[in-house]
Design a protein around this motif. Structure first.
Motif, mmCIF file in Angstrom:
data_model
loop_
_atom_site.group_PDB
_atom_site.id
_atom_site.type_symbol
_atom_site.label_atom_id
_atom_site.label_comp_id
_atom_site.label_asym_id
_atom_site.label_seq_id
_atom_site.Cartn_x
_atom_site.Cartn_y
_atom_site.Cartn_z
ATOM 1 N N PRO A 188 -64.403 -33.239 -5.925
ATOM 2 C CA PRO A 188 -65.016 -34.481 -6.415
ATOM 3 C C PRO A 188 -65.517 -34.289 -7.842
ATOM 4 O O PRO A 188 -65.495 -33.169 -8.372
ATOM 5 C CB PRO A 188 -66.179 -34.691 -5.435
ATOM 6 C CG PRO A 188 -66.515 -33.325 -4.936
ATOM 7 C CD PRO A 188 -65.207 -32.580 -4.872
ATOM 8 N N LYS A 189 -65.996 -35.362 -8.448
ATOM 9 C CA LYS A 189 -66.439 -35.300 -9.855
ATOM 10 C C LYS A 189 -67.541 -34.268 -10.070
ATOM 11 O O LYS A 189 -67.615 -33.636 -11.119
ATOM 12 C CB LYS A 189 -66.905 -36.682 -10.319
ATOM 13 C CG LYS A 189 -65.768 -37.673 -10.500
ATOM 14 C CD LYS A 189 -66.276 -39.003 -11.033
ATOM 15 C CE LYS A 189 -65.133 -39.979 -11.255
ATOM 16 N NZ LYS A 189 -65.612 -41.297 -11.773
ATOM 17 N N ASN A 190 -68.404 -34.121 -9.078
ATOM 18 C CA ASN A 190 -69.502 -33.156 -9.199
ATOM 19 C C ASN A 190 -69.160 -31.809 -8.560
ATOM 20 O O ASN A 190 -70.038 -30.984 -8.332
ATOM 21 C CB ASN A 190 -70.778 -33.720 -8.565
ATOM 22 C CG ASN A 190 -70.610 -33.978 -7.067
ATOM 23 O OD1 ASN A 190 -69.499 -34.046 -6.556
ATOM 24 N ND2 ASN A 190 -71.726 -34.127 -6.369
ATOM 25 N N GLY A 191 -67.879 -31.594 -8.268
ATOM 26 C CA GLY A 191 -67.452 -30.345 -7.644
ATOM 27 C C GLY A 191 -67.447 -29.183 -8.626
ATOM 28 O O GLY A 191 -67.492 -29.372 -9.840
ATOM 29 N N LYS A 192 -67.354 -27.981 -8.089
ATOM 30 C CA LYS A 192 -67.403 -26.776 -8.917
ATOM 31 C C LYS A 192 -66.388 -25.757 -8.431
ATOM 32 O O LYS A 192 -66.259 -25.500 -7.244
ATOM 33 C CB LYS A 192 -68.813 -26.166 -8.853
ATOM 34 C CG LYS A 192 -69.073 -25.072 -9.853
ATOM 35 C CD LYS A 192 -69.210 -25.622 -11.264
ATOM 36 C CE LYS A 192 -69.604 -24.552 -12.262
ATOM 37 N NZ LYS A 192 -69.727 -25.075 -13.629
ATOM 38 N N ALA A 193 -65.671 -25.173 -9.399
ATOM 39 C CA ALA A 193 -64.722 -24.100 -9.112
ATOM 40 C C ALA A 193 -65.116 -22.873 -9.914
ATOM 41 O O ALA A 193 -65.292 -22.957 -11.134
ATOM 42 C CB ALA A 193 -63.302 -24.528 -9.462
ATOM 43 N N TYR A 194 -65.255 -21.747 -9.246
ATOM 44 C CA TYR A 194 -65.566 -20.481 -9.897
ATOM 45 C C TYR A 194 -64.280 -19.655 -9.952
ATOM 46 O O TYR A 194 -63.718 -19.306 -8.916
ATOM 47 C CB TYR A 194 -66.665 -19.740 -9.139
ATOM 48 C CG TYR A 194 -67.952 -20.530 -9.049
ATOM 49 C CD1 TYR A 194 -68.884 -20.495 -10.079
ATOM 50 C CD2 TYR A 194 -68.219 -21.318 -7.934
ATOM 51 C CE1 TYR A 194 -70.061 -21.242 -10.010
ATOM 52 C CE2 TYR A 194 -69.394 -22.060 -7.848
ATOM 53 C CZ TYR A 194 -70.304 -22.019 -8.890
ATOM 54 O OH TYR A 194 -71.462 -22.751 -8.804
ATOM 55 N N ALA A 195 -63.836 -19.370 -11.168
ATOM 56 C CA ALA A 195 -62.565 -18.683 -11.380
ATOM 57 C C ALA A 195 -62.831 -17.249 -11.812
ATOM 58 O O ALA A 195 -63.314 -17.013 -12.925
ATOM 59 C CB ALA A 195 -61.733 -19.412 -12.427
ATOM 60 N N LEU A 196 -62.509 -16.287 -10.955
ATOM 61 C CA LEU A 196 -62.814 -14.883 -11.206
ATOM 62 C C LEU A 196 -61.535 -14.120 -11.555
ATOM 63 O O LEU A 196 -60.538 -14.198 -10.821
ATOM 64 C CB LEU A 196 -63.460 -14.232 -9.979
ATOM 65 C CG LEU A 196 -64.946 -14.518 -9.710
ATOM 66 C CD1 LEU A 196 -65.253 -16.003 -9.623
ATOM 67 C CD2 LEU A 196 -65.409 -13.797 -8.448
ATOM 68 N N ASP A 197 -61.572 -13.400 -12.655
ATOM 69 C CA ASP A 197 -60.436 -12.568 -13.037
ATOM 70 C C ASP A 197 -60.917 -11.480 -14.003
ATOM 71 O O ASP A 197 -61.941 -11.646 -14.679
ATOM 72 C CB ASP A 197 -59.331 -13.392 -13.703
ATOM 73 C CG ASP A 197 -57.950 -12.761 -13.540
ATOM 74 O OD1 ASP A 197 -57.161 -13.281 -12.733
ATOM 75 O OD2 ASP A 197 -57.679 -11.738 -14.203
ATOM 76 N N VAL A 198 -60.155 -10.395 -14.067
ATOM 77 C CA VAL A 198 -60.509 -9.319 -15.001
ATOM 78 C C VAL A 198 -59.929 -9.572 -16.384
ATOM 79 O O VAL A 198 -60.296 -8.896 -17.344
ATOM 80 C CB VAL A 198 -60.022 -7.942 -14.488
ATOM 81 C CG1 VAL A 198 -60.764 -7.549 -13.224
ATOM 82 C CG2 VAL A 198 -58.512 -7.953 -14.243
ATOM 83 N N SER A 199 -59.011 -10.544 -16.490
ATOM 84 C CA SER A 199 -58.305 -10.764 -17.749
ATOM 85 C C SER A 199 -58.536 -12.174 -18.280
ATOM 86 O O SER A 199 -58.094 -13.151 -17.672
ATOM 87 C CB SER A 199 -56.801 -10.526 -17.563
ATOM 88 O OG SER A 199 -56.079 -10.964 -18.696
ATOM 89 N N SER A 200 -59.184 -12.277 -19.432
ATOM 90 C CA SER A 200 -59.322 -13.587 -20.080
ATOM 91 C C SER A 200 -57.980 -14.054 -20.633
ATOM 92 O O SER A 200 -57.728 -15.259 -20.757
ATOM 93 C CB SER A 200 -60.353 -13.517 -21.203
ATOM 94 O OG SER A 200 -59.978 -12.558 -22.183
ATOM 95 N N THR A 201 -57.092 -13.104 -20.951
ATOM 96 C CA THR A 201 -55.768 -13.445 -21.482
ATOM 97 C C THR A 201 -54.974 -14.260 -20.479
ATOM 98 O O THR A 201 -54.324 -15.256 -20.832
ATOM 99 C CB THR A 201 -54.984 -12.172 -21.851
ATOM 100 O OG1 THR A 201 -55.736 -11.408 -22.791
ATOM 101 C CG2 THR A 201 -53.634 -12.520 -22.459
ATOM 102 N N TYR A 202 -55.009 -13.852 -19.210
ATOM 103 C CA TYR A 202 -54.323 -14.618 -18.169
ATOM 104 C C TYR A 202 -54.915 -16.019 -18.058
ATOM 105 O O TYR A 202 -54.190 -17.018 -18.024
ATOM 106 C CB TYR A 202 -54.445 -13.920 -16.811
ATOM 107 C CG TYR A 202 -53.706 -12.613 -16.667
ATOM 108 C CD1 TYR A 202 -52.622 -12.301 -17.478
ATOM 109 C CD2 TYR A 202 -54.088 -11.687 -15.700
ATOM 110 C CE1 TYR A 202 -51.940 -11.101 -17.342
ATOM 111 C CE2 TYR A 202 -53.414 -10.491 -15.546
ATOM 112 C CZ TYR A 202 -52.341 -10.190 -16.369
ATOM 113 O OH TYR A 202 -51.677 -9.008 -16.218
ATOM 114 N N CYS A 203 -56.218 -16.094 -18.000
ATOM 115 C CA CYS A 203 -56.889 -17.385 -17.824
ATOM 116 C C CYS A 203 -56.630 -18.332 -18.995
ATOM 117 O O CYS A 203 -56.502 -19.542 -18.805
ATOM 118 C CB CYS A 203 -58.385 -17.176 -17.647
ATOM 119 S SG CYS A 203 -58.839 -16.292 -16.125
ATOM 120 N N ASP A 204 -56.546 -17.775 -20.200
ATOM 121 C CA ASP A 204 -56.333 -18.592 -21.390
ATOM 122 C C ASP A 204 -55.012 -19.343 -21.348
ATOM 123 O O ASP A 204 -54.878 -20.419 -21.943
ATOM 124 C CB ASP A 204 -56.393 -17.728 -22.652
ATOM 125 C CG ASP A 204 -57.812 -17.270 -22.990
ATOM 126 O OD1 ASP A 204 -58.765 -17.844 -22.425
ATOM 127 O OD2 ASP A 204 -57.959 -16.341 -23.798
#
Length: 290
Positions: free
Chosen positions: A153-169
């Motif tokens: 929902p609009k007020n929902g939250k997702a926590y994205a955990l990873d060791v690499s910022s390069t992948y996430c970018d």
């Protein structure tokens, strides 16, 4: 980030041009109607434009999961039975997600992408328990993250955990394009530490879905941490739970022994309902009962 900028902006322009074109056509038609007719017409056009936006932004996926160079027993090997199941599942993915999959498929570590059936399972579970907060342990480019964030929902939250910022970018422009970037908090570093931080922030008992797809040797640690964070009725999903079929070998080596230990521990978890599914690369589903 390795994204083909020209293709990205072309697709973005095309996506919004179709929606704007639909709206302009509807507005021009409504201008010529009488006042009472305009109310009805506006309602009808609103529905039609919404349908048009879905057609423009999403498409029913019926892909093969095959990937060139996939190893034996890989989740990306051609499998007619799995392809049949996926073709007969109503997987609808909006354009940003389709584009992110295309980019990820060309990545040197594309094998880590979440398969379509796993993504659809996450959608199904989120809709069943009305998820408002999710964790992904092992985000990579964010295919599953985007899939889940779209369900929040609009007020929902997702926590994205990873060791690499390069992948996430790689995935962040597509999160922006899909309009879900504000729902996501990226946590870069060892996931065991990030999960402890969430616990210290008072989030125990608040997470509705935890998707685990990171280093397999830490699966037992992730199980313990996520059980604490999980809300009553919340669900943990472990990907790679059969690890290319290696969990059935007589002698289990790292990390298969850790995966196997979690699969066995899940069977006797008090206050939990579990199911080990033969989809993707094996998928362990654990529900924390009320």
């Amino acid at each position: 980030s390795g994204i083909n900028a020209e293709y990205f902006y072309f697709q973005t322009f095309q996506h919004y041009f179709i929606q704007i074109n639909l709206r302009m056509t509807a507005m021009n038609w409504i201008k010529g109607l009488l006042p009472d007719e305009k109310v009805i017409a506006a309602t009808v056009c609103g529905a039609l434009v919404g349908v048009g936006a879905v057609i423009a932004a999403g498409k029913l996926q019926a892909p093969t999961e095959a990937r060139p160079g996939a190893k034996e027993n890989s989740k990306w090997n051609a499998n007619p039975k799995r392809d049949y199941c996926i073709r007969h599942t109503n997987i609808i993915e909006p354009e940003p997600l389709v584009m992110l999959r295309q980019i990820t498929a060309k990545h040197e570590r594309a094998i880590m992408e979440s398969t379509h059936d796993i993504g659809q399972l996450l959608v199904l579970l989120m809709r069943m328990n009305g998820a408002k907060s999710v964790i992904e342990v092992g985000t990579f480019t964010g295919v599953a993250l985007l899939k889940m964030s779209l369900e929040l929902p609009k007020n929902g939250k997702a926590y994205a955990l990873d060791v690499s910022s390069t992948y996430c970018d790689v995935g962040k422009p597509f999160m922006e394009m899909a309009g879900v970037r504000d729902k996501i908090e990226y946590m870069i570093g060892p996931a065991v530490e990030s999960l402890a931080q969430l616990s210290n922030r008072g989030l125990n008992g608040t997470i509705d879905i935890a998707f685990i797809d990171a280093d397999k040797g830490n699966y037992p640690n992730y199980l313990r941490a996520c059980l604490e964070l999980l809300s009553p009725g919340g669900v943990i999903v472990f990907d790679n739970a059969t690890f290319g079929g290696k969990v059935v070998l007589p002698e289990l080596k790292e990390p298969c022994n850790q995966i196997d230990s979690v699969n066995k521990a899940a069977m006797t978890l008090p206050g939990a309902t579990t199911l080990l599914l033969d989809i993707g690369d094996g998928c362990l589903v654990i529900r924390k009962d009320m």
